[in-house]
Design an enzyme around this catalytic site. Structure first.
Site, mmCIF file in Angstrom:
data_model
loop_
_atom_site.group_PDB
_atom_site.id
_atom_site.type_symbol
_atom_site.label_atom_id
_atom_site.label_comp_id
_atom_site.label_asym_id
_atom_site.label_seq_id
_atom_site.Cartn_x
_atom_site.Cartn_y
_atom_site.Cartn_z
ATOM 1 N N LEU A 2 53.828 -46.195 -0.323
ATOM 2 C CA LEU A 2 54.712 -45.861 0.796
ATOM 3 C C LEU A 2 54.104 -46.152 2.160
ATOM 4 O O LEU A 2 54.810 -46.559 3.075
ATOM 5 C CB LEU A 2 55.131 -44.388 0.709
ATOM 6 C CG LEU A 2 55.983 -44.035 -0.510
ATOM 7 C CD1 LEU A 2 56.443 -42.595 -0.428
ATOM 8 C CD2 LEU A 2 57.190 -44.958 -0.624
ATOM 9 N N ILE A 55 60.594 -46.691 13.662
ATOM 10 C CA ILE A 55 61.856 -45.966 13.793
ATOM 11 C C ILE A 55 63.022 -46.931 13.945
ATOM 12 O O ILE A 55 64.119 -46.520 14.309
ATOM 13 C CB ILE A 55 61.805 -45.009 14.998
ATOM 14 C CG1 ILE A 55 61.479 -45.779 16.286
ATOM 15 C CG2 ILE A 55 60.789 -43.904 14.754
ATOM 16 C CD1 ILE A 55 61.734 -44.989 17.532
ATOM 17 N N ASP A 56 62.781 -48.210 13.643
ATOM 18 C CA ASP A 56 63.852 -49.186 13.825
ATOM 19 C C ASP A 56 65.065 -48.877 12.959
ATOM 20 O O ASP A 56 66.199 -49.182 13.341
ATOM 21 C CB ASP A 56 63.341 -50.613 13.554
ATOM 22 C CG ASP A 56 62.757 -50.785 12.159
ATOM 23 O OD1 ASP A 56 62.203 -49.803 11.641
ATOM 24 O OD2 ASP A 56 62.857 -51.889 11.604
ATOM 25 N N LEU A 57 64.846 -48.253 11.801
ATOM 26 C CA LEU A 57 65.973 -47.909 10.937
ATOM 27 C C LEU A 57 66.876 -46.873 11.601
ATOM 28 O O LEU A 57 68.106 -46.937 11.476
ATOM 29 C CB LEU A 57 65.480 -47.393 9.583
ATOM 30 C CG LEU A 57 64.651 -48.379 8.745
ATOM 31 C CD1 LEU A 57 64.145 -47.709 7.483
ATOM 32 C CD2 LEU A 57 65.473 -49.615 8.396
ATOM 33 N N ASP A 99 52.528 -37.333 0.080
ATOM 34 C CA ASP A 99 51.832 -36.224 0.720
ATOM 35 C C ASP A 99 50.922 -35.446 -0.232
ATOM 36 O O ASP A 99 50.214 -34.536 0.198
ATOM 37 C CB ASP A 99 52.830 -35.256 1.365
ATOM 38 C CG ASP A 99 53.325 -35.745 2.713
ATOM 39 O OD1 ASP A 99 52.753 -36.712 3.247
ATOM 40 O OD2 ASP A 99 54.284 -35.151 3.249
ATOM 41 N N LYS A 141 57.284 -27.019 6.371
ATOM 42 C CA LYS A 141 57.286 -27.638 7.697
ATOM 43 C C LYS A 141 58.271 -28.791 7.761
ATOM 44 O O LYS A 141 59.031 -28.932 8.732
ATOM 45 C CB LYS A 141 55.879 -28.148 8.030
ATOM 46 C CG LYS A 141 55.783 -28.831 9.387
ATOM 47 C CD LYS A 141 54.583 -29.754 9.501
ATOM 48 C CE LYS A 141 54.825 -31.076 8.817
ATOM 49 N NZ LYS A 141 53.957 -32.162 9.307
ATOM 50 N N CYS A 172 50.420 -38.446 13.016
ATOM 51 C CA CYS A 172 49.342 -38.848 12.107
ATOM 52 C C CYS A 172 49.093 -40.350 12.155
ATOM 53 O O CYS A 172 50.025 -41.142 12.204
ATOM 54 C CB CYS A 172 49.693 -38.471 10.673
ATOM 55 S SG CYS A 172 49.340 -36.775 10.246
ATOM 56 N N ARG A 204 54.965 -46.364 10.884
ATOM 57 C CA ARG A 204 56.169 -45.723 10.372
ATOM 58 C C ARG A 204 57.270 -45.985 11.399
ATOM 59 O O ARG A 204 57.609 -45.130 12.209
ATOM 60 C CB ARG A 204 55.923 -44.222 10.166
ATOM 61 C CG ARG A 204 54.859 -43.968 9.120
ATOM 62 C CD ARG A 204 54.849 -42.545 8.650
ATOM 63 N NE ARG A 204 54.067 -41.699 9.552
ATOM 64 C CZ ARG A 204 53.803 -40.422 9.308
ATOM 65 N NH1 ARG A 204 54.256 -39.852 8.217
ATOM 66 N NH2 ARG A 204 53.089 -39.714 10.149
#
Length: 422
Positions: free
Chosen positions: A331, A125-127, A309, A22, A118, A123
């Site tokens: 992480l 998204i600024d990067l 994961d 996926k 999730c 997490r």
């Protein structure tokens, strides 16, 4: 709403076919936005997240034709007539942000809703956004949407990610593919899913140097769309790891067909520490589990280290180990939400910040448990395989986001598991 009912299973035996990954398929679907031809994708997993992204592309005007019986799809993005990815779809899946880079690179403007997915911590998204701004994009966030324009097109530049980001690397690689000039990404993700994206772009006319390393150099086409040949998605290393844990926790010999052991180095290493042995071929892995599961110490880190994961599945496995295991999550915050559900089943686990201490030899008992995210769902299923009584796992829509026919695959090797209606 569906739930899974699991009864303590005798030893499992047989073969499990591993589906396409996926996490590889999602960026590859987004990559089709860069193509001038109809893109054919094979070995596509039949999971909810894939259907969500295909629906998003359809809403943007693409023509998507999927044959789920053949695990394939064709995508024609020459018919794209929208550049706005709306909230109603993006809210269900964080990976929808993957369309940002390709749409901006192709059309010079786009609007993408801030993502969902999730609930395992922040997490950000600024990067992604910072890198696109370095490439010449003007970005504003208004009313829950990312508004991005690149009036003069995207331009190659030197990008250094402050931290490794898999989705961010994929997004910027796709944006750089059509940019003018050369883009260098330092501290790039090296996951197999990113590697496949780079390899296919490389074969489609975008010269990419440093594939499989932390420094990628992408020579953009200056806006010229790509000719992308048919390809197959790599096997899902997390699905494979999950079924290896099923073999280990039930002390059953299982063969995974279509698995790539080269992508599972850290997982296989930890299972070996816990006593398992393996027979490995080019496209299969057979686990020969130990009668005694040994305790283990695990620290999640970026590839090629131990994957976050797989943390939940190994935590479930550690409840049956001989001794005390230590599992440290480096992480994501809030990625131990499955612990409270395992504790309800009788697991002896204590949490201290991002470290779980798991005392083995837990006698688990079946009960009603709730899945909190995708991988937590599979951990509860693993626990249910060895728990006394009946385990009902609810909210398995999380599971369906990333596992193709999990209960059927387990049924085929002897597990007592059923999908029922609430």
């Amino acid at each position: 709403m569906d739930y899974l009912q699991i009864k303590k299973s005798p030893k499992l035996h047989g073969e499990i076919k591993i589906s396409g990954a996926k996490n590889a398929a999602l960026p590859l679907i987004a990559m089709s936005i860069l193509a001038k031809n109809i893109v054919t994708i094979k070995n596509l997993p039949h999971v909810a997240d894939i259907k969500t992204l295909l629906k998003l592309l359809s809403n943007l005007g693409a023509e998507c034709s999927s044959s789920w019986e053949n695990y394939s799809t064709t995508i024609n993005t020459s018919t794209l007539n929208q550049t706005k990815a709306t909230y109603d779809i993006v809210k269900t899946m964080r990976a929808s942000i993957l369309v940002l880079g390709p749409i901006l690179a192709r059309f010079g403007h786009c609007e993408v809703s801030l993502p969902g997915g999730c609930a395992i911590g922040q997490r950000p998204i600024d990067l992604h956004l910072k890198a696109l701004e370095q490439m010449g994009a003007v970005i504003n966030i208004e009313a829950g949407y990312i508004h991005a324009i690149a009036p003069d097109g995207l331009k190659g530049c030197n990008i250094i990610f402050d931290k490794i980001t898999v989705t961010g690397t994929a997004n910027i690689v796709m944006a750089a593919a059509l940019a003018k000039g050369v883009t260098t990404i330092t501290n790039a993700a090296r996951e197999p899913e990113v590697v496949q994206l780079c390899e296919i772009l490389n074969a489609s006319g975008v010269k990419i140097e440093g594939i499989e390393t932390a420094v990628l150099t992408i020579h953009g086409t200056g806006g010229e769309l790509l000719e992308i040949a048919p390809f197959s998605v790599i096997p899902d290393r997390i699905e494979a790891g999950t079924y290896l844990c099923a073999g280990a926790i039930t002390k059953s010999e299982l063969t995974l067909k279509g698995a790539n052991a080269k992508h599972l180095g850290a997982v296989l290493s930890k299972l070996e520490e816990m006593g398992s042995k393996f027979t490995i071929t080019d496209d299969s892995i057979t686990i020969h589990p130990s009668k005694i599961i040994k305790h283990v110490k695990i620290v999640t880190q970026e590839y090629p280290a131990f994957p976050t994961d797989m943390q939940a599945q190994f935590l479930a496995l550690a409840t049956q180990a001989d001794g005390t295991s230590i599992i440290e999550e480096r992480l994501f915050e809030n990625r131990f939400m499955h612990v409270s559900e395992l504790q309800r089943m009788g697991a002896d686990i204590s949490l201290n910040g991002n470290v779980a201490t798991v005392n083995g030899h837990s006698k688990l008992s079946g009960t009603d448990v709730m899945a909190t995210d995708l991988r937590a769902s599979s951990a509860l299923v693993l626990a249910g395989l060895v728990a006394d009584g009946i385990t009902d796992v609810h909210r398995i829509y999380h599971l369906d986001r990333g596992y193709d026919s999990l209960e059927k695959k387990l049924q085929n090797v002897g597990a007592d598991i059923s999908r029922l209606k609430e």
